[in-house]
Design a protein around this motif. Sequence first.
Motif, PDB file in Angstrom:
ATOM      1  N   ASP A 183       0.791  -1.234   0.000  1.00  0.00           N
ATOM      2  CA  ASP A 183       0.000   0.000   0.000  1.00  0.00           C
ATOM      3  C   ASP A 183       0.826   1.287   0.000  1.00  0.00           C
ATOM      4  O   ASP A 183       0.316   2.341   0.336  1.00  0.00           O
ATOM      5  N   LEU A 184       2.074   1.215  -0.390  1.00  0.00           N
ATOM      6  CA  LEU A 184       2.916   2.412  -0.387  1.00  0.00           C
ATOM      7  C   LEU A 184       2.841   3.135  -1.727  1.00  0.00           C
ATOM      8  O   LEU A 184       2.764   2.509  -2.779  1.00  0.00           O
ATOM      9  N   ASP A 185       2.892   4.458  -1.662  1.00  0.00           N
ATOM     10  CA  ASP A 185       2.809   5.291  -2.859  1.00  0.00           C
ATOM     11  C   ASP A 185       4.210   5.473  -3.450  1.00  0.00           C
ATOM     12  O   ASP A 185       4.810   6.539  -3.348  1.00  0.00           O
ATOM     13  N   ILE A 186       4.732   4.395  -4.027  1.00  0.00           N
ATOM     14  CA  ILE A 186       6.060   4.427  -4.659  1.00  0.00           C
ATOM     15  C   ILE A 186       5.906   3.914  -6.084  1.00  0.00           C
ATOM     16  O   ILE A 186       5.358   2.835  -6.292  1.00  0.00           O
ATOM     17  N   ASP A 187       6.379   4.699  -7.040  1.00  0.00           N
ATOM     18  CA  ASP A 187       6.344   4.268  -8.441  1.00  0.00           C
ATOM     19  C   ASP A 187       7.670   3.566  -8.747  1.00  0.00           C
ATOM     20  O   ASP A 187       8.660   4.200  -9.078  1.00  0.00           O
ATOM     21  N   ALA A 188       7.666   2.240  -8.606  1.00  0.00           N
ATOM     22  CA  ALA A 188       8.896   1.464  -8.757  1.00  0.00           C
ATOM     23  C   ALA A 188       9.445   1.534 -10.173  1.00  0.00           C
ATOM     24  O   ALA A 188      10.650   1.375 -10.384  1.00  0.00           O
ATOM     25  N   GLN A 189       8.580   1.813 -11.149  1.00  0.00           N
ATOM     26  CA  GLN A 189       9.036   1.894 -12.540  1.00  0.00           C
ATOM     27  C   GLN A 189      10.023   3.052 -12.721  1.00  0.00           C
ATOM     28  O   GLN A 189      10.981   2.941 -13.484  1.00  0.00           O
ATOM     29  N   LEU A 190       9.809   4.143 -11.983  1.00  0.00           N
ATOM     30  CA  LEU A 190      10.731   5.289 -12.056  1.00  0.00           C
ATOM     31  C   LEU A 190      12.113   4.903 -11.512  1.00  0.00           C
ATOM     32  O   LEU A 190      13.135   5.349 -12.019  1.00  0.00           O
ATOM     33  N   ILE A 191      12.135   4.062 -10.477  1.00  0.00           N
ATOM     34  CA  ILE A 191      13.414   3.599  -9.909  1.00  0.00           C
ATOM     35  C   ILE A 191      14.150   2.737 -10.933  1.00  0.00           C
ATOM     36  O   ILE A 191      15.359   2.867 -11.123  1.00  0.00           O
ATOM     37  N   VAL A 192      13.398   1.872 -11.616  1.00  0.00           N
ATOM     38  CA  VAL A 192      13.994   1.013 -12.648  1.00  0.00           C
ATOM     39  C   VAL A 192      14.581   1.869 -13.768  1.00  0.00           C
ATOM     40  O   VAL A 192      15.698   1.624 -14.242  1.00  0.00           O
ATOM     41  N   GLU A 193      13.841   2.902 -14.184  1.00  0.00           N
ATOM     42  CA  GLU A 193      14.328   3.801 -15.244  1.00  0.00           C
ATOM     43  C   GLU A 193      15.590   4.518 -14.812  1.00  0.00           C
ATOM     44  O   GLU A 193      16.505   4.714 -15.605  1.00  0.00           O
ATOM     45  N   LEU A 194      15.649   4.906 -13.521  1.00  0.00           N
ATOM     46  CA  LEU A 194      16.828   5.601 -13.006  1.00  0.00           C
ATOM     47  C   LEU A 194      18.057   4.696 -13.076  1.00  0.00           C
ATOM     48  O   LEU A 194      19.132   5.119 -13.525  1.00  0.00           O
ATOM     49  N   TYR A 195      17.918   3.459 -12.646  1.00  0.00           N
ATOM     50  CA  TYR A 195      19.056   2.533 -12.609  1.00  0.00           C
ATOM     51  C   TYR A 195      19.445   2.037 -14.009  1.00  0.00           C
ATOM     52  O   TYR A 195      20.570   1.638 -14.229  1.00  0.00           O
ATOM     53  N   SER A 196      18.512   2.045 -14.929  1.00  0.00           N
ATOM     54  CA  SER A 196      18.818   1.499 -16.261  1.00  0.00           C
ATOM     55  C   SER A 196      19.455   2.526 -17.196  1.00  0.00           C
ATOM     56  O   SER A 196      19.686   2.246 -18.348  1.00  0.00           O
ATOM     57  N   LYS A 197      19.730   3.725 -16.694  1.00  0.00           N
ATOM     58  CA  LYS A 197      20.357   4.757 -17.533  1.00  0.00           C
ATOM     59  C   LYS A 197      21.821   4.421 -17.761  1.00  0.00           C
ATOM     60  O   LYS A 197      22.487   3.903 -16.919  1.00  0.00           O
TER      61      LYS A 197
END
Length: 197
Positions: A183-197
């Motif tokens: 139930d946490l308001d975290i967009d994990a996809q943004l974290i993945v995009e950050l690390y995949s740069k």
Amino acid sequence: MAVDRTPVLKRCRQLGIDPVVMGINKESKRQLRRRRRQESEYGVQLREKQKAKFIYGVLEKQFRSYYQKAMKTEGITGDNLMSLLESRLDNVVFRLGFARTRKEARQTVRHGHITVNGRRVDIPSYQVKAGDLVAISNKAKDLLPIKEAIVASNGKAVPAWLEVDIEKLQGTVLQVPVRNQIDLDIDAQLIVELYSK
């Protein structure tokens, strides 16, 4: 061992997190005054990563290893990452209501007050699995902080992937959590995009 000593309410304000998520029922009277400026794509992604790290009490090196483990696991990387973070032992202790905050849960585990399947575990990052029985050790059942936490958590909803027995001071992990059960308001996809740069 490195420790994040940033005041919790101040960090919650910076990251836009409700302190209740951290297990704290306080509200800061201070207002965060910020100039309204456009945040870059990188800034938004970084904020999401910092939010996840702060909520779970994980530092960069360990967080990166969770990300790499999530990448190697089958499925959506972001969902795998959240599932790995959520199934940490200290988080499970917090979710079961045996501690008021994740920091308190981490300390409870560190001090050896928690058992998993009858064996004492003092590693907060221990990954629980489906079917694991997490309990308060017999010696710790009368400790004041644990009693206070149980009173404070009375009536608090336990996630669907966990089952708690307050009388016996134990809980069962019914399944490894999936993204829609967190139930946490975290967009994990943004974290993945950050690390995949």
